[in-house]
Each structure stands twice: as C-alpha cells, then as structure tokens.
Design a protein around this motif. Structure first.
Motif, PDB file in Angstrom:
ATOM      1  N   UNK A  22     -14.973  -6.305  90.945  1.00 31.32           N
ATOM      2  CA  UNK A  22     -14.229  -5.080  90.672  1.00 31.32           C
ATOM      3  C   UNK A  22     -13.586  -4.457  91.902  1.00 31.32           C
ATOM      4  N   UNK A  23     -13.784  -5.055  93.074  1.00 32.27           N
ATOM      5  CA  UNK A  23     -13.086  -4.585  94.266  1.00 32.27           C
ATOM      6  C   UNK A  23     -13.614  -3.276  94.805  1.00 32.27           C
ATOM      7  N   UNK A  39     -15.266   2.297  99.191  1.00 32.32           N
ATOM      8  CA  UNK A  39     -16.472   2.218  98.365  1.00 32.32           C
ATOM      9  C   UNK A  39     -16.277   1.169  97.278  1.00 32.32           C
ATOM     10  N   UNK A  40     -17.344   0.463  96.941  1.00 31.62           N
ATOM     11  CA  UNK A  40     -17.265  -0.536  95.883  1.00 31.62           C
ATOM     12  C   UNK A  40     -17.042   0.105  94.520  1.00 31.62           C
ATOM     13  N   UNK A  41     -16.240  -0.549  93.688  1.00 30.36           N
ATOM     14  CA  UNK A  41     -15.958  -0.050  92.339  1.00 30.36           C
ATOM     15  C   UNK A  41     -17.073  -0.466  91.369  1.00 30.36           C
ATOM     16  N   UNK A  42     -18.184   0.212  91.452  1.00 29.42           N
ATOM     17  CA  UNK A  42     -19.317  -0.128  90.576  1.00 29.42           C
ATOM     18  C   UNK A  42     -19.748   1.050  89.718  1.00 29.42           C
ATOM     19  N   UNK A  43     -18.988   2.133  89.761  1.00 29.09           N
ATOM     20  CA  UNK A  43     -19.367   3.318  88.999  1.00 29.09           C
ATOM     21  C   UNK A  43     -19.045   3.127  87.512  1.00 29.09           C
ATOM     22  N   UNK A  44     -19.870   3.718  86.676  1.00 22.79           N
ATOM     23  CA  UNK A  44     -19.625   3.772  85.228  1.00 22.79           C
ATOM     24  C   UNK A  44     -19.408   2.399  84.592  1.00 22.79           C
TER      25      UNK A  44
END
Length: 465
Positions: free
Chosen positions: A146-147, A272-277
């Motif tokens: 997810x970048x 920041x890594x796109x790991x939210x939600x």
C-alpha cells in the motif's frame, strides 16, 4: 456481498511493489487479484511521487538549459513559467503511465478490484468498490503493498491553502515568489532544485547538520554548494517550533528563535506507511509508529499467509527496490528460492542529479579498508563541454591491493544513468570486478560514460607512481 473464492494471491496496492508481485505471480501460474483504492492504477508512485516529481524536474531542466544556450537565451524567462502549466504537462505523463500499467493487467489477465481493501483475517479481503458494492475475496496469500504517504505532525494545519506536502504540492494553483521547504531529505532537496530552477526564492530547512548526510561527503558538499549558488538558502541543524499561516503566507518559527516568512510552505519531513483503516488488527498485525510492517527475509509478516513489500516495510523506500521486492516475494510464494534486494543504487533527482552504489569514503575509512580514489571531473569531458553540462564528477573507490571496485559516486549530468555501468562491474565475480576493466575497455567518444576510463586512469596513477 459478492463472494469470490479460489484466489492464490490478493495484492493490496498497485504501485511498483504491488504491480511486480501481481505480474510475477500470474506468470508463475497463480490466480491473482489486485485491489486499488485510487481511481486508476499505478499507486502513489505514478500519481503523487516518483513520476510527477521527475516529470517536473525534466521540465525545469529544459527551462534551465534553454536559458544557458546562447542561441536560445531570452526565449524563456524562468520567472514567467507558471507552476500550473508545468502540472498540466505532468498530468499528461501520469495519464500515459496509467495506460501502460493498465495494459499490463489486461494482458496478464489479472483481475482488478477498484476500492478499499480491508483484511478480515489472514485469508479474507473485503473490498467496497466505488459503487458501494461489497466483495469478499477468499485467498491463500495476501501481499500488502500500500506504499506510504507524507508524515503530518498534528500541530501543522495541512488544510490551509498555503501549506503543502509532497502530494498536495501537485495541486498548488499559484506560483509562489518565495517558498519554505521544511525537510532536506531526498524529496525536499529535489523540490528545492525544482523551485530554484524556476527562479523562486527557497529557504531549505534541514534538521540535520549536513545535507543528505548518508551520501559521500564530497558529493553532499557539492550539492550544497550548487544549491546555494542557484540562490537557495540552506538552514542546517534547525527544528520547527510552530507554523503560523494566514491569507498572505506562512511563517515558520524555529526552535533557534528564527522566523521565516514566505508565500507557501512545503513540508517534506518524513513519510508514514499506508496501513491505517485496513483491518490489520483483525489479521493480528500491528504496525510501528510510522505505520510500517516488519517482515522476514521472505517478506513475510508475523502472520501466516500475509506478506508486505515496498514503502510499507521501510528501507530502502525506492520505487526500483520496491519493484524487485514485489517480484522476489511473489516468486517465493510460488515456491522459488528466496531472494533479497541488495546493492540498491541511490538515485536522487536533484539538478544536477546524484547517484551512487556501494560504500562511500566514510564507511571504508571506518572499516579500515585500504582504498584509493579515481576521479573524473565533467568539466574536462568533451561530451560535457558539448552539452554545456560541465558541473559534476564521477568518483570510483577501489581497493589499493586487489583493485576491486568498492563504490561508485556520481554527481552531475546523467548521473542516474552513468552509475549502472559501475554497478554492472561491481556485480561481477572475482577478478572481473576490478579497476582494470575501465582501463582496458574502449568507450565511445565523446560520451559521459567515458568518465569511467578517465577516473580509472586517474586512480591507477595514484598508486603506481
């Protein structure tokens, strides 16, 4: 809800890492689906990061070269170039890349689900598409690709129309006369060169003592000198205290007591890594404080069947390395031997550019390796004189006794292309990886690659006097 079972691999994210994983897996005979929440394929790399920023750099370099050409000087005034016009051309490049990437998925029969991917466990991915329809993908494996996104501290108002990050700067609808760039890493330095090339006054605020301090010191110093020569003010070892924005501009208050005022602020201080939600908790995963996931040598997370590649795992956070990580991860899932991304070249698209591979002088000195230096200054190369690109140098670091090439460092015209000649030789086994290759090989003349022969002869003369 549409339930789709029988997938061997579901990839979340269609940037370089996700695309490479999907393509490699389908070529290995796996049934693959990819999930992308943006309206078109390509990920952040294509839409907000690598492609648009490098397209902008190319356009600005063309403006600079036109100004330097005695036959064309005066045709274009950099200060009359509008930011909005550059963005329009950049969008054309993005659209072309989207079409290329879309064709890849069509040709390889990879099913694309447009929408937000959410993990319901280690073998299920829920996708809500743009029409509100729900899809449940049952799969043996998941690759998270997810970048990343720009880091936003909570005390900075990124909704203000004069405060930008490296994504939203592509939506700026005016051309500032003066801009502050907070963060002098790779992205901040690249944009500093872009704006100074347009004749815009730039304050580049660096929280460290030296610009890009992971580089060879001589190369870092050369970039600092060149930026200052172009009118950029570099403020080293400074931390922000407060950001105050109004209708007319932005004031950056620093912990040292300084106050900088400009038309706009570009925040380039971390990602920041796109790991939210995306349901990581349901799958048993917990990212670190920068949203990044920890993986092993197979790019496997702590949860069985879930892998992660690209910016979301941190270093090296380069599109080139992400692509290889995706490839190697998918190959390992398909049963091939485990491979790691190594010897990653650094490519920094400043103006002039910077690229390096291998160790630098500081590292070799600390390791007590007996090395020597071979240098070629571009101002002495016929090709550089013809093109007018005289700024820069190529530096080869080699072992004094074995002549093995230990590092390549380049600053200047076509640096990101030139470095691969040295990289190829460094990857050769034993006696094939020596300085003598460059001395014994005939290079086209006049070319920039000829710098290798010049630098090698310079280096060999230092130890054979």
């Amino acid at each position: 809800m549409d339930i789709s079972a029988g997938w061997d691999l579901v990839v979340i994210g269609s940037g370089p890492a996700g695309e490479a994983a999907a393509m490699q897996a389908t070529k290995k005979g796996l049934r693959v689906a990819i999930v992308e929440d943006q309206k078109s394929l390509g990920g952040n790399c294509t839409h907000w990061g690598t492609i648009p920023s490098k397209a902008l750099r190319h356009l600005v370099r063309q403006v600079i070269r036109t100004q330097r050409n005695p036959l064309l000087r005066g045709i274009i005034n950099p200060r009359e170039v509008r930011w909005q016009d550059l963005i329009v051309r950049t969008r054309e490049v993005i659209d072309s890349q989207v079409q290329v990437r879309t064709d890849f998925y069509i040709r390889n029969r990879v099913t694309v689900f447009g929408g937000r991917g959410e993990l319901l466990g280690n073998n299920e991915v829920r996708v809500e598409d743009r029409e509100g329809r729900l899809h449940l993908l049952k799969t043996r494996n998941v690759v998270i690709a997810t970048g990343s996104r720009p880091y936003h501290p909570e005390d900075v108002d990124f909704d203000h129309p004069r405060i930008y990050d490296s994504d939203t700067i592509l939506t700026m609808d005016h051309t500032p006369r003066h801009i502050i760039i907070y963060g002098a890493g790779v992205i901040g330095s690249e944009y500093a060169c872009i704006f100074t090339g347009l004749g815009i006054r730039v304050d580049l605020v660096n929280s460290r003592q030296h610009l890009l301090d992971f580089l060879d010191t001589e190369i870092s110093d050369a970039l600092s000198y060149h930026l200052r020569e172009q009118g950029c003010t570099i403020r080293q070892d400074e931390e922000y205290q407060r950001v105050v924005a109004d209708d007319e501009g932005v004031t950056l208050e620093l912990q040292s007591g300084k106050k900088l005022r400009a038309d706009a602020l570009l925040w380039c201080n971390g990602r920041s890594g796109n790991t939210q939600d995306m349901g990581l908790e349901a799958a048993g995963l917990k990212p670190n404080n920068r949203g990044q996931l920890q993986v092993n040598e197979r790019y496997k997370t702590e949860v069985e069947g879930i892998y992660a590649v690209g910016d979301v795992v941190g270093w090296p956070s380069l599109a080139s390395a992400s692509y290889d990580q995706g490839r190697f991860c998918a190959a390992a899932i398909a049963g091939d031997e485990v491979r790691q991304v190594t010897d990653v070249p650094t490519g920094i698209y400043t103006i002039p550019g910077i690229s390096s591979v291998g160790r630098n002088e500081q590292e070799l000195t600390e390791a007590k390796v007996p090395y020597e230096v071979g240098q070629a200054f571009f101002r002495n190369l016929a090709r550089a004189q013809i093109t007018g690109e005289r700024v820069g140098m190529l530096k080869i670091l080699f072992h004094r006794e074995t002549l093995a090439v230990l590092g390549i460092h380049c600053f200047g015209y076509q640096a990101m292309e030139i470095v691969h000649v040295g990289q190829a030789i460094m990857r050769q086994p034993g006696e094939l990886n020596t300085l003598e290759y460059f001395i014994d090989t005939t290079f086209n003349y006049p070319t920039m690659a000829e710098a290798y022969r010049v630098a090698a002869i310079n280096g060999i003369n230092r130890i054979r006097r």
